[in-house]
Write an enzyme that holds these catalytic residues in place. Sequence first.
Site, PDB file in Angstrom:
ATOM      1  N   GLY A  56      13.278 -33.257  -4.139  1.00  0.00           N
ATOM      2  CA  GLY A  56      13.662 -32.870  -2.960  1.00  0.00           C
ATOM      3  C   GLY A  56      12.790 -33.198  -1.875  1.00  0.00           C
ATOM      4  O   GLY A  56      13.199 -33.058  -0.764  1.00  0.00           O
ATOM      5  N   GLU A 113       5.539 -31.435  -0.759  1.00  0.00           N
ATOM      6  CA  GLU A 113       6.628 -30.706  -1.505  1.00  0.00           C
ATOM      7  C   GLU A 113       7.966 -30.472  -0.421  1.00  0.00           C
ATOM      8  O   GLU A 113       7.612 -30.199   0.913  1.00  0.00           O
ATOM      9  CB  GLU A 113       6.265 -29.412  -2.145  1.00  0.00           C
ATOM     10  CG  GLU A 113       6.125 -29.327  -3.583  1.00  0.00           C
ATOM     11  CD  GLU A 113       7.163 -28.889  -4.247  1.00  0.00           C
ATOM     12  OE1 GLU A 113       8.670 -29.610  -3.847  1.00  0.00           O
ATOM     13  OE2 GLU A 113       7.449 -28.681  -5.480  1.00  0.00           O
ATOM     14  N   ASP A 114       9.004 -30.467  -1.013  1.00  0.00           N
ATOM     15  CA  ASP A 114      10.122 -29.926  -0.132  1.00  0.00           C
ATOM     16  C   ASP A 114       9.854 -28.541   0.576  1.00  0.00           C
ATOM     17  O   ASP A 114       9.899 -28.068   1.692  1.00  0.00           O
ATOM     18  CB  ASP A 114      11.343 -30.279  -0.580  1.00  0.00           C
ATOM     19  CG  ASP A 114      11.693 -29.540  -1.929  1.00  0.00           C
ATOM     20  OD1 ASP A 114      10.781 -28.930  -2.632  1.00  0.00           O
ATOM     21  OD2 ASP A 114      12.929 -29.689  -2.403  1.00  0.00           O
ATOM     22  N   ASP A 129       8.326 -22.090  -3.198  1.00  0.00           N
ATOM     23  CA  ASP A 129       9.228 -20.865  -3.575  1.00  0.00           C
ATOM     24  C   ASP A 129       8.405 -19.888  -4.328  1.00  0.00           C
ATOM     25  O   ASP A 129       7.433 -19.159  -3.796  1.00  0.00           O
ATOM     26  CB  ASP A 129      10.515 -21.252  -4.054  1.00  0.00           C
ATOM     27  CG  ASP A 129      11.518 -20.163  -4.308  1.00  0.00           C
ATOM     28  OD1 ASP A 129      11.343 -19.012  -3.746  1.00  0.00           O
ATOM     29  OD2 ASP A 129      12.226 -20.290  -5.360  1.00  0.00           O
ATOM     30  N   LYS A 183       8.398 -20.114   1.224  1.00  0.00           N
ATOM     31  CA  LYS A 183       8.788 -18.776   1.373  1.00  0.00           C
ATOM     32  C   LYS A 183       7.716 -17.901   0.848  1.00  0.00           C
ATOM     33  O   LYS A 183       7.651 -17.688  -0.179  1.00  0.00           O
ATOM     34  CB  LYS A 183      10.191 -18.819   0.205  1.00  0.00           C
ATOM     35  CG  LYS A 183      11.338 -19.685   0.498  1.00  0.00           C
ATOM     36  CD  LYS A 183      12.319 -19.529  -0.468  1.00  0.00           C
ATOM     37  CE  LYS A 183      13.705 -20.351  -0.328  1.00  0.00           C
ATOM     38  NZ  LYS A 183      14.519 -20.277  -1.512  1.00  0.00           N
ATOM     39  N   ILE A 220      18.705 -22.453   0.421  1.00  0.00           N
ATOM     40  CA  ILE A 220      18.975 -23.257   1.205  1.00  0.00           C
ATOM     41  C   ILE A 220      19.171 -24.803   0.703  1.00  0.00           C
ATOM     42  O   ILE A 220      18.963 -24.782  -0.526  1.00  0.00           O
ATOM     43  CB  ILE A 220      17.882 -23.455   2.303  1.00  0.00           C
ATOM     44  CG1 ILE A 220      16.725 -23.717   1.720  1.00  0.00           C
ATOM     45  CG2 ILE A 220      17.800 -22.165   3.168  1.00  0.00           C
ATOM     46  CD1 ILE A 220      15.747 -24.381   2.541  1.00  0.00           C
ATOM     47  N   ASP A 274      18.624 -29.617  -2.862  1.00  0.00           N
ATOM     48  CA  ASP A 274      20.086 -29.571  -3.199  1.00  0.00           C
ATOM     49  C   ASP A 274      20.432 -28.339  -4.051  1.00  0.00           C
ATOM     50  O   ASP A 274      19.912 -27.315  -4.121  1.00  0.00           O
ATOM     51  CB  ASP A 274      20.036 -30.473  -4.668  1.00  0.00           C
ATOM     52  CG  ASP A 274      19.326 -29.856  -5.858  1.00  0.00           C
ATOM     53  OD1 ASP A 274      18.043 -29.693  -5.623  1.00  0.00           O
ATOM     54  OD2 ASP A 274      19.740 -29.728  -6.852  1.00  0.00           O
TER      55      ASP A 274
HETATM   56  P1  IMP Z   1       8.776 -23.140  -7.069  1.00  0.00           P
HETATM   57  O1  IMP Z   1       8.206 -23.696  -8.415  1.00  0.00           O
HETATM   58  O2  IMP Z   1       9.574 -21.545  -7.379  1.00  0.00           O
HETATM   59  O3  IMP Z   1       7.736 -22.790  -5.917  1.00  0.00           O
HETATM   60  O4  IMP Z   1       9.911 -23.910  -6.532  1.00  0.00           O
HETATM   61  C1  IMP Z   1      10.028 -25.046  -6.140  1.00  0.00           C
HETATM   62  C2  IMP Z   1      11.129 -26.038  -6.227  1.00  0.00           C
HETATM   63  O5  IMP Z   1      12.322 -25.235  -6.551  1.00  0.00           O
HETATM   64  C3  IMP Z   1      11.330 -27.038  -4.969  1.00  0.00           C
HETATM   65  O6  IMP Z   1      10.591 -28.117  -4.885  1.00  0.00           O
HETATM   66  C4  IMP Z   1      12.862 -27.066  -4.880  1.00  0.00           C
HETATM   67  O7  IMP Z   1      13.050 -27.930  -5.603  1.00  0.00           O
HETATM   68  C5  IMP Z   1      13.326 -25.951  -5.459  1.00  0.00           C
HETATM   69  N1  IMP Z   1      13.615 -24.881  -4.606  1.00  0.00           N
HETATM   70  C6  IMP Z   1      13.110 -23.585  -4.381  1.00  0.00           C
HETATM   71  N2  IMP Z   1      13.759 -23.127  -3.459  1.00  0.00           N
HETATM   72  C7  IMP Z   1      15.002 -23.870  -3.304  1.00  0.00           C
HETATM   73  C8  IMP Z   1      16.242 -23.433  -2.199  1.00  0.00           C
HETATM   74  O8  IMP Z   1      16.108 -22.636  -1.453  1.00  0.00           O
HETATM   75  N3  IMP Z   1      16.989 -24.441  -2.311  1.00  0.00           N
HETATM   76  C9  IMP Z   1      16.989 -25.755  -3.141  1.00  0.00           C
HETATM   77  N4  IMP Z   1      15.902 -25.664  -3.914  1.00  0.00           N
HETATM   78  C10 IMP Z   1      14.920 -24.773  -3.906  1.00  0.00           C
END
Ligand code: IMP
Length: 178
Positions: free
Chosen positions: A48, A102-103, A106, A134, A156, A162
């Site tokens: 991402g 990172e993109d 979350d 977020k 999103i 994606d």
């Molecule tokens: P985490 O491990 O929960 O922080 O998630 C991080 C990864 O989940 C990001 O690098 C994204 O690839 C994916 N991700 C989290 N939120 C979104 C979203 O709203 N849309 C698309 N991909 C997301």
Amino acid sequence: MSIIRVHDKEFDLYIPQDQIERAIKKVADQLNRDMAGKNPLFLVVLNGAFMFAAELFKHLEIECEISFVKLSSYLGTSSTHVVRELIGLDHSVHGRNIILVEDIVDTGLTLRYTIDKLIKLEANEVKIATMLFKPKAFKYDYEVDYVGLEIPNDFIIGYGLDYNEHARNLPDIYKVIS
Ligand code: IMP
């Protein structure tokens, strides 16, 4: 018309490209200031972050190195809570000042996994630069050092993000509506 359909879902235009790129420039300015003389190693978390990283690096004026790791924790529109490492580190990180790129942060799980690994490999410091954050979804207590934009807990797509591997190419960010 700003509504688009991807697979089974509809998305509305949420953050236009010029706003995203202003936020990225702000992050680049902070990194130019904070990391000057530290020769950081940027580790871009694929897939991402590719578009964010390309835009960010165009504005960096400091001496640095860039490498890529590939991790995955998402399937469809939610986290699987298991991080899979698809392409690993090919750089020595011992004693290095690392910036994870990172993109979006979350829940924070993906980066928690990577930070722990880099600390075990004796990186000197590990910082995070993310296009989006977020904060209401974030479940950990590590510092998210450089943030382009904070957003609510909506799913999103676009600008690298994606939905089941589609829509990464969109230059604007869209939010799911149904
Ligand atoms: P985490 O491990 O929960 O922080 O998630 C991080 C990864 O989940 C990001 O690098 C994204 O690839 C994916 N991700 C989290 N939120 C979104 C979203 O709203 N849309 C698309 N991909 C997301």
